[in-house]
Scaffold this active site. Structure first.
Site, PDB file in Angstrom:
ATOM      1  N   GLY A 195      37.760  48.965  41.903  1.00  0.00           N
ATOM      2  CA  GLY A 195      38.197  48.526  40.581  1.00  0.00           C
ATOM      3  C   GLY A 195      37.421  49.216  39.479  1.00  0.00           C
ATOM      4  CB  THR A 233      34.004  45.825  36.833  1.00  0.00           C
ATOM      5  OG1 THR A 233      35.159  45.325  36.163  1.00  0.00           O
ATOM      6  CG2 THR A 233      32.763  45.261  36.169  1.00  0.00           C
ATOM      7  N   GLY A 260      34.247  43.717  42.168  1.00  0.00           N
ATOM      8  CA  GLY A 260      34.874  43.077  41.008  1.00  0.00           C
ATOM      9  C   GLY A 260      35.741  41.913  41.462  1.00  0.00           C
ATOM     10  CE  LYS A 284      37.196  41.659  45.830  1.00  0.00           C
ATOM     11  NZ  LYS A 284      37.347  42.607  44.716  1.00  0.00           N
ATOM     12  N   GLY A 285      42.265  41.882  44.681  1.00  0.00           N
ATOM     13  CA  GLY A 285      43.400  42.673  45.165  1.00  0.00           C
ATOM     14  C   GLY A 285      44.324  43.141  44.067  1.00  0.00           C
ATOM     15  CD  GLU A 312      38.192  44.936  46.930  1.00  0.00           C
ATOM     16  OE1 GLU A 312      38.765  43.841  46.816  1.00  0.00           O
ATOM     17  OE2 GLU A 312      38.025  45.718  45.986  1.00  0.00           O
TER      18      GLU A 312
HETATM   19  C1  5RP Z   1      40.810  45.707  43.630  1.00  0.00           C
HETATM   20  C2  5RP Z   1      40.023  44.510  43.280  1.00  0.00           C
HETATM   21  C3  5RP Z   1      39.182  44.589  42.054  1.00  0.00           C
HETATM   22  O1  5RP Z   1      37.865  44.305  42.372  1.00  0.00           O
HETATM   23  C4  5RP Z   1      39.718  43.634  41.013  1.00  0.00           C
HETATM   24  O2  5RP Z   1      41.096  43.937  40.808  1.00  0.00           O
HETATM   25  C5  5RP Z   1      38.957  43.758  39.695  1.00  0.00           C
HETATM   26  O3  5RP Z   1      39.160  45.003  39.130  1.00  0.00           O
HETATM   27  P1  5RP Z   1      38.591  45.411  37.689  1.00  0.00           P
HETATM   28  O4  5RP Z   1      37.123  45.550  37.824  1.00  0.00           O
HETATM   29  O5  5RP Z   1      39.292  46.724  37.393  1.00  0.00           O
HETATM   30  O6  5RP Z   1      38.994  44.335  36.731  1.00  0.00           O
HETATM   31  O7  5RP Z   1      40.043  43.486  43.936  1.00  0.00           O
HETATM   32  O8  5RP Z   1      41.884  45.414  44.442  1.00  0.00           O
END
Ligand code: 5RP
Length: 235
Positions: free
Chosen positions: A34, A36, A90, A102-103, A111
């Site tokens: 992700g 972050t 994230g 998540k996802g 993950e």
């Molecule tokens: C990816 C994830 C990410 O950790 C989640 O979507 C958060 O992403 P971001 O940091 O871009 O907000 O689970 O599938």
């Protein structure tokens, strides 16, 4: 400061503080996915360069693999190091009990494998992700990774347990999104989720479901960047 800049600053501050507080020499580190996590990896790489921390990093996705390589960190596999000290990842939503959705970025199976084999799981996010109940803020549904041949019966079964499933489509390609594991993602709206572990049990019992974006009882700490520049650390 405009909205998007504020969000990016909140992500960066949370990620940097989480790394500063938790990273130690010689650790096996899980690298989540992700936007972050990018800030966390930059900070890990900076600290590693400065102090020769001898870290070994395990990716949770192709994106994480690229981040590790591009930042000159040492890439290792779960086969070599099945016990991970620290995992940074994230989240799309974090509830009052530190359960997660998540996802949202299409990565969840690897993950969850990495998180489940980590002594400490540190979640980094901005203020938009913090809620009391899952489904309160994240309105796109719970991402669920599904074996492609099973997606139609799986979606019907999700409807029977009260969900509204949508097959996630790819961007810049006709057809569905295909995960790093060659599967589809179905996003299922269950409204506000009062008993996430009960829902998780029902979803995992459906043949064809590989795993869900519900991460229950896995988070050690969440660092959540706030609009005013502070960082909320839960618990
Ligand atoms: C990816 C994830 C990410 O950790 C989640 O979507 C958060 O992403 P971001 O940091 O871009 O907000 O689970 O599938």
């Amino acid at each position: 400061m405009v909205g998007q800049d504020k969000i990016e600053l909140a992500k960066k501050k949370a990620a940097e503080k989480a790394v500063e507080d938790n990273l130690q020499k010689n650790m096996i580190v899980g690298i989540g996915s992700g936007s972050t996590v990018v800030y966390a990896v930059q900070k890990i790489a900076q600290m590693n360069r400065k102090n020769d921390l001898q870290l070994k990093c395990i990716p949770t996705s192709f994106q994480a693999y690229q981040l590790i390589v591009e930042n000159d960190l040492t890439l290792v596999s779960l086969d070599q190091y099945p016990e991970i000290d620290l995992d940074f990842d994230g989240a799309d939503e974090i509830d009052a009990n530190l359960n997660l959705i998540k996802g949202g970025g299409g990565c969840l199976v690897q993950e969850k494998i990495i998180a489940s084999n980590s002594t400490k799981v540190i979640i980094i996010a901005d203020y938009r992700k913090n809620s009391k109940l899952l489904g309160e803020k994240w309105k796109k549904g719970v991402p669920i990774e599904v074996i492609p041949m099973a997606y139609v019966p799986v979606m019907r079964k999700m409807e029977k347990i009260g969900g509204h499933p949508v097959l996630r489509m790819a961007k810049a390609k006709a057809g569905p999104l295909v995960t790093d594991n060659g599967n589809f993602i179905v996003d299922v709206d269950f409204g506000r989720i009062k008993t996430p572990s009960e829902l998780e049990g029902k979803l995992l019992a459906i043949p064809g479901v590989v795993d869900t974006g519900l991460f229950i009882g896995m988070t050690s700490k969440a660092y959540i960047g706030q609009q005013d520049g502070n960082i909320l650390i839960k618990p």
